[in-house]
Design a protein around this motif. Structure first.
Motif, PDB file in Angstrom:
ATOM      1  N   THR A 147       0.640  -1.016   0.152  1.00  0.00           N
ATOM      2  CA  THR A 147       0.044  -0.266   0.269  1.00  0.00           C
ATOM      3  C   THR A 147       0.657   1.343  -0.367  1.00  0.00           C
ATOM      4  O   THR A 147       0.409   2.139  -0.589  1.00  0.00           O
ATOM      5  CB  THR A 147      -1.355  -0.271   1.311  1.00  0.00           C
ATOM      6  OG1 THR A 147      -1.826  -1.202   1.112  1.00  0.00           O
ATOM      7  CG2 THR A 147      -1.878   1.070   1.476  1.00  0.00           C
ATOM      8  N   ALA A 148       1.770   1.061   0.644  1.00  0.00           N
ATOM      9  CA  ALA A 148       3.123   2.639   1.121  1.00  0.00           C
ATOM     10  C   ALA A 148       3.367   2.917  -0.649  1.00  0.00           C
ATOM     11  O   ALA A 148       3.887   3.379  -0.737  1.00  0.00           O
ATOM     12  CB  ALA A 148       3.800   2.064   2.026  1.00  0.00           C
ATOM     13  N   VAL A 149       3.250   1.768  -1.284  1.00  0.00           N
ATOM     14  CA  VAL A 149       4.277   1.664  -2.239  1.00  0.00           C
ATOM     15  C   VAL A 149       3.572   2.340  -2.948  1.00  0.00           C
ATOM     16  O   VAL A 149       3.544   2.960  -4.680  1.00  0.00           O
ATOM     17  CB  VAL A 149       5.123   0.022  -2.534  1.00  0.00           C
ATOM     18  CG1 VAL A 149       5.356  -0.175  -4.481  1.00  0.00           C
ATOM     19  CG2 VAL A 149       6.505  -0.016  -2.112  1.00  0.00           C
ATOM     20  N   VAL A 150       2.555   1.808  -3.189  1.00  0.00           N
ATOM     21  CA  VAL A 150       1.427   1.863  -4.715  1.00  0.00           C
ATOM     22  C   VAL A 150       0.715   3.650  -4.342  1.00  0.00           C
ATOM     23  O   VAL A 150       0.791   4.571  -5.037  1.00  0.00           O
ATOM     24  CB  VAL A 150       0.022   1.608  -4.083  1.00  0.00           C
ATOM     25  CG1 VAL A 150      -1.448   1.979  -5.256  1.00  0.00           C
ATOM     26  CG2 VAL A 150       0.198   0.342  -5.037  1.00  0.00           C
ATOM     27  N   GLU A 151       1.009   4.152  -2.821  1.00  0.00           N
ATOM     28  CA  GLU A 151       0.932   5.294  -2.690  1.00  0.00           C
ATOM     29  C   GLU A 151       1.102   6.010  -2.641  1.00  0.00           C
ATOM     30  O   GLU A 151       0.956   6.826  -3.800  1.00  0.00           O
ATOM     31  CB  GLU A 151       0.625   5.562  -1.103  1.00  0.00           C
ATOM     32  CG  GLU A 151      -1.359   5.358  -0.583  1.00  0.00           C
ATOM     33  CD  GLU A 151      -1.749   4.835   0.658  1.00  0.00           C
ATOM     34  OE1 GLU A 151      -0.530   5.327   1.360  1.00  0.00           O
ATOM     35  OE2 GLU A 151      -2.615   4.502   0.911  1.00  0.00           O
ATOM     36  N   ALA A 152       3.229   5.949  -2.724  1.00  0.00           N
ATOM     37  CA  ALA A 152       3.935   6.439  -3.052  1.00  0.00           C
ATOM     38  C   ALA A 152       3.992   6.738  -4.895  1.00  0.00           C
ATOM     39  O   ALA A 152       3.786   8.376  -4.851  1.00  0.00           O
ATOM     40  CB  ALA A 152       5.009   6.444  -2.788  1.00  0.00           C
ATOM     41  N   GLU A 153       3.763   5.756  -4.907  1.00  0.00           N
ATOM     42  CA  GLU A 153       3.922   6.099  -7.309  1.00  0.00           C
ATOM     43  C   GLU A 153       2.892   6.601  -7.583  1.00  0.00           C
ATOM     44  O   GLU A 153       2.828   7.589  -8.836  1.00  0.00           O
ATOM     45  CB  GLU A 153       3.790   4.589  -7.785  1.00  0.00           C
ATOM     46  CG  GLU A 153       4.993   3.529  -6.707  1.00  0.00           C
ATOM     47  CD  GLU A 153       6.335   4.815  -7.963  1.00  0.00           C
ATOM     48  OE1 GLU A 153       6.099   5.083  -9.490  1.00  0.00           O
ATOM     49  OE2 GLU A 153       7.452   4.682  -7.278  1.00  0.00           O
ATOM     50  N   CYS A 154       1.924   6.884  -7.075  1.00  0.00           N
ATOM     51  CA  CYS A 154       0.053   7.365  -7.597  1.00  0.00           C
ATOM     52  C   CYS A 154       0.658   8.630  -7.196  1.00  0.00           C
ATOM     53  O   CYS A 154       0.130   9.736  -7.663  1.00  0.00           O
ATOM     54  CB  CYS A 154      -0.548   6.734  -6.814  1.00  0.00           C
ATOM     55  SG  CYS A 154      -1.540   5.090  -6.849  1.00  0.00           S
ATOM     56  N   ALA A 155       1.133   9.245  -6.015  1.00  0.00           N
ATOM     57  CA  ALA A 155       1.685  10.860  -5.904  1.00  0.00           C
ATOM     58  C   ALA A 155       2.081  10.661  -6.841  1.00  0.00           C
ATOM     59  O   ALA A 155       2.092  12.347  -6.724  1.00  0.00           O
ATOM     60  CB  ALA A 155       1.840  10.576  -4.146  1.00  0.00           C
ATOM     61  N   GLU A 156       3.106  10.547  -6.822  1.00  0.00           N
ATOM     62  CA  GLU A 156       4.387  10.553  -7.813  1.00  0.00           C
ATOM     63  C   GLU A 156       4.150  11.001  -9.819  1.00  0.00           C
ATOM     64  O   GLU A 156       4.383  11.780 -10.550  1.00  0.00           O
ATOM     65  CB  GLU A 156       5.698  10.072  -7.891  1.00  0.00           C
ATOM     66  CG  GLU A 156       6.135   9.885  -7.164  1.00  0.00           C
ATOM     67  CD  GLU A 156       7.616   9.422  -6.820  1.00  0.00           C
ATOM     68  OE1 GLU A 156       8.066   8.977  -7.658  1.00  0.00           O
ATOM     69  OE2 GLU A 156       8.572   8.524  -6.069  1.00  0.00           O
ATOM     70  N   THR A 157       3.002   9.923  -9.849  1.00  0.00           N
ATOM     71  CA  THR A 157       2.769  10.533 -11.635  1.00  0.00           C
ATOM     72  C   THR A 157       1.454   9.714 -12.042  1.00  0.00           C
ATOM     73  O   THR A 157       0.867   8.362 -11.443  1.00  0.00           O
ATOM     74  CB  THR A 157       3.815   8.411 -11.833  1.00  0.00           C
ATOM     75  OG1 THR A 157       3.461   7.890 -11.425  1.00  0.00           O
ATOM     76  CG2 THR A 157       4.760   9.182 -12.378  1.00  0.00           C
TER      77      THR A 157
END
Length: 161
Positions: A147-157
């Motif tokens: 979830t942390a990875v998905v949220e970080a990636e979604c926030a960046e792109t």
């Protein structure tokens, strides 16, 4: 997080071991789940994901852009997969009353029947190949981490497509 320095941040031995285990597990799981779904239901995991998202959507339909966003894939990928599912009678395009240029990706009755038959196979595969090998605590940690990875990636792109 982007690396703005020119110095490479090499992986530690522990990081490298964890990374390799993650990549190996994801590759094995993806191949196994895809093979089982193809064998049992003549659906790839990409096909299954489209049918599953449409089956969970209100009225069994989503705008194509929404479907691409939910699945985090390019709209072109959805269009390609959708055409193949449409040829099989599992999905259909529906006009959008509020946008003449827009269209909905919609599940047909045959598509709903197919996903209802395929879902138990998918769930059992996920259990057998992943969940049965983890303790509840491990599963919780994996869920939090991904979830942390998905949220970080979604926030960046937020919109890669």
């Amino acid at each position: 997080m982007s690396n703005t320095t020119t110095e490479t941040r090499w992986l530690t031995a522990e990081e490298q071991a964890s990374w390799r285990a993650f990549v190996t597990a994801i590759t094995m799981l993806s191949r196994q789940l895809n093979a089982e779904m193809l064998s049992a239901h003549d659906l790839s995991m990409d096909d299954y994901a489209i049918l599953a998202m449409l089956s969970e959507a209100p009225e069994g339909r989503l705008r194509f852009g929404e479907l691409a966003d939910v699945l985090r894939v390019a709209k072109a990928h959805i269009t390609y997969r959708f055409r193949r599912l449409e040829e099989r009678g599992l999905v259909e395009r529906q006009a959008c009353a509020t946008d003449a240029r827009g269209a909905y990706a919609a599940l047909t009755a045959d598509g709903r029947a197919r996903i209802e038959v395929a879902a138990p196979t998918h769930v059992e595969s996920v259990r057998r190949h992943l969940l049965d090998h983890l303790t509840p605590e491990q599963l919780h940690v994996v869920g939090e981490a991904m979830t942390a990875v998905v949220e970080a990636e979604c926030a960046e792109t937020p919109h890669r497509h």
